[in-house]
Design a protein around this motif. Sequence first.
Motif, PDB file in Angstrom:
ATOM      1  N   ILE A   8      16.226  10.268  65.359  1.00 39.19           N
ATOM      2  CA  ILE A   8      16.165   9.678  64.012  1.00 39.19           C
ATOM      3  C   ILE A   8      15.050  10.334  63.206  1.00 39.19           C
ATOM      4  N   GLY A   9      13.899  10.520  63.844  1.00 43.18           N
ATOM      5  CA  GLY A   9      12.793  11.200  63.162  1.00 43.18           C
ATOM      6  C   GLY A   9      13.162  12.620  62.776  1.00 43.18           C
ATOM      7  N   GLY A  10      13.857  13.312  63.658  1.00 41.26           N
ATOM      8  CA  GLY A  10      14.285  14.683  63.376  1.00 41.26           C
ATOM      9  C   GLY A  10      15.226  14.763  62.191  1.00 41.26           C
ATOM     10  N   MET A  11      16.141  13.817  62.116  1.00 39.03           N
ATOM     11  CA  MET A  11      17.050  13.790  60.964  1.00 39.03           C
ATOM     12  C   MET A  11      16.267  13.548  59.675  1.00 39.03           C
ATOM     13  N   LEU A  16      13.810  15.649  54.608  1.00 40.88           N
ATOM     14  CA  LEU A  16      12.600  15.793  53.794  1.00 40.88           C
ATOM     15  C   LEU A  16      12.306  17.266  53.500  1.00 40.88           C
ATOM     16  N   ARG A  17      12.449  18.084  54.514  1.00 43.20           N
ATOM     17  CA  ARG A  17      12.205  19.518  54.354  1.00 43.20           C
ATOM     18  C   ARG A  17      13.166  20.120  53.327  1.00 43.20           C
ATOM     19  N   TYR A  18      14.417  19.746  53.412  1.00 46.79           N
ATOM     20  CA  TYR A  18      15.426  20.228  52.468  1.00 46.79           C
ATOM     21  C   TYR A  18      15.091  19.772  51.043  1.00 46.79           C
ATOM     22  N   LEU A  19      14.691  18.514  50.895  1.00 44.83           N
ATOM     23  CA  LEU A  19      14.347  17.991  49.568  1.00 44.83           C
ATOM     24  C   LEU A  19      13.127  18.700  48.994  1.00 44.83           C
ATOM     25  N   ILE A  20      12.126  18.951  49.825  1.00 49.15           N
ATOM     26  CA  ILE A  20      10.948  19.680  49.350  1.00 49.15           C
ATOM     27  C   ILE A  20      11.353  21.062  48.869  1.00 49.15           C
ATOM     28  N   SER A  21      12.211  21.728  49.613  1.00 48.21           N
ATOM     29  CA  SER A  21      12.685  23.058  49.206  1.00 48.21           C
ATOM     30  C   SER A  21      13.435  22.991  47.875  1.00 48.21           C
ATOM     31  N   LEU A  22      14.284  21.997  47.715  1.00 52.43           N
ATOM     32  CA  LEU A  22      15.040  21.859  46.467  1.00 52.43           C
ATOM     33  C   LEU A  22      14.127  21.623  45.268  1.00 52.43           C
ATOM     34  N   TYR A  23      13.149  20.748  45.439  1.00 50.68           N
ATOM     35  CA  TYR A  23      12.290  20.383  44.317  1.00 50.68           C
ATOM     36  C   TYR A  23      11.229  21.422  43.985  1.00 50.68           C
ATOM     37  N   GLY A  71       9.701  14.220  66.266  1.00 49.80           N
ATOM     38  CA  GLY A  71      10.956  14.228  65.523  1.00 49.80           C
ATOM     39  C   GLY A  71      10.795  14.608  64.067  1.00 49.80           C
ATOM     40  N   MET A  72      10.164  13.740  63.287  1.00 49.61           N
ATOM     41  CA  MET A  72      10.095  13.952  61.843  1.00 49.61           C
ATOM     42  C   MET A  72       9.206  15.139  61.478  1.00 49.61           C
ATOM     43  N   ILE A  73       7.966  15.143  61.947  1.00 46.62           N
ATOM     44  CA  ILE A  73       7.050  16.218  61.568  1.00 46.62           C
ATOM     45  C   ILE A  73       7.480  17.538  62.211  1.00 46.62           C
ATOM     46  N   GLY A  74       8.009  17.465  63.428  1.00 41.99           N
ATOM     47  CA  GLY A  74       8.496  18.668  64.090  1.00 41.99           C
ATOM     48  C   GLY A  74       9.636  19.337  63.340  1.00 41.99           C
ATOM     49  N   SER A  75      10.508  18.554  62.738  1.00 43.93           N
ATOM     50  CA  SER A  75      11.612  19.157  61.985  1.00 43.93           C
ATOM     51  C   SER A  75      11.225  19.443  60.529  1.00 43.93           C
ATOM     52  N   LEU A  76      10.207  18.766  60.037  1.00 44.10           N
ATOM     53  CA  LEU A  76       9.714  19.033  58.679  1.00 44.10           C
ATOM     54  C   LEU A  76       9.020  20.388  58.629  1.00 44.10           C
TER      55      LEU A  76
END
Length: 131
Positions: A8-11, A16-23, A71-76
């Motif tokens: 769940i954290g990875g997703m 988040l990473r994708y959104l940061i790239s978009l913005y 999960g989250m920070i690792g995929s961010l």
Amino acid sequence: MNYLSVGIGGMAGSVLRYLISLYTINLWSGGFPLGTFIANMCGCFLLGLLTGVNENKEIIPKYIMLGVGTGMIGSLTTFSTFSVETFKLYETASIFYAGVYVFLSAGLGLLLAWSGFYLGKKDSGKATVNQ
């Protein structure tokens, strides 16, 4: 429970990473990979902060640390994207930007990780005078 937490954290982190790239894609026209840089710097600070908070005592339960940290920070954050983007900058004759990217990523990343770690320890009452 740990696997589910990391998944769940990875997703969440990848979104988040994708959104940061978009913005951030239109904020810098010089070819500098600003989105990856921002994501990596945020990750450095947040992982340092969480680790500092949990340094000596499990304030945050293990499954949450795994979900947020691994999960989250690792995929961010991502070293592979950083490496490829640095190579692309170098290859397109932006040697200066490649150097700046490496220097800022390593230097500022370490500073932010240390700052987060120290603040986490301080906020959890574990900071020592010898720091």
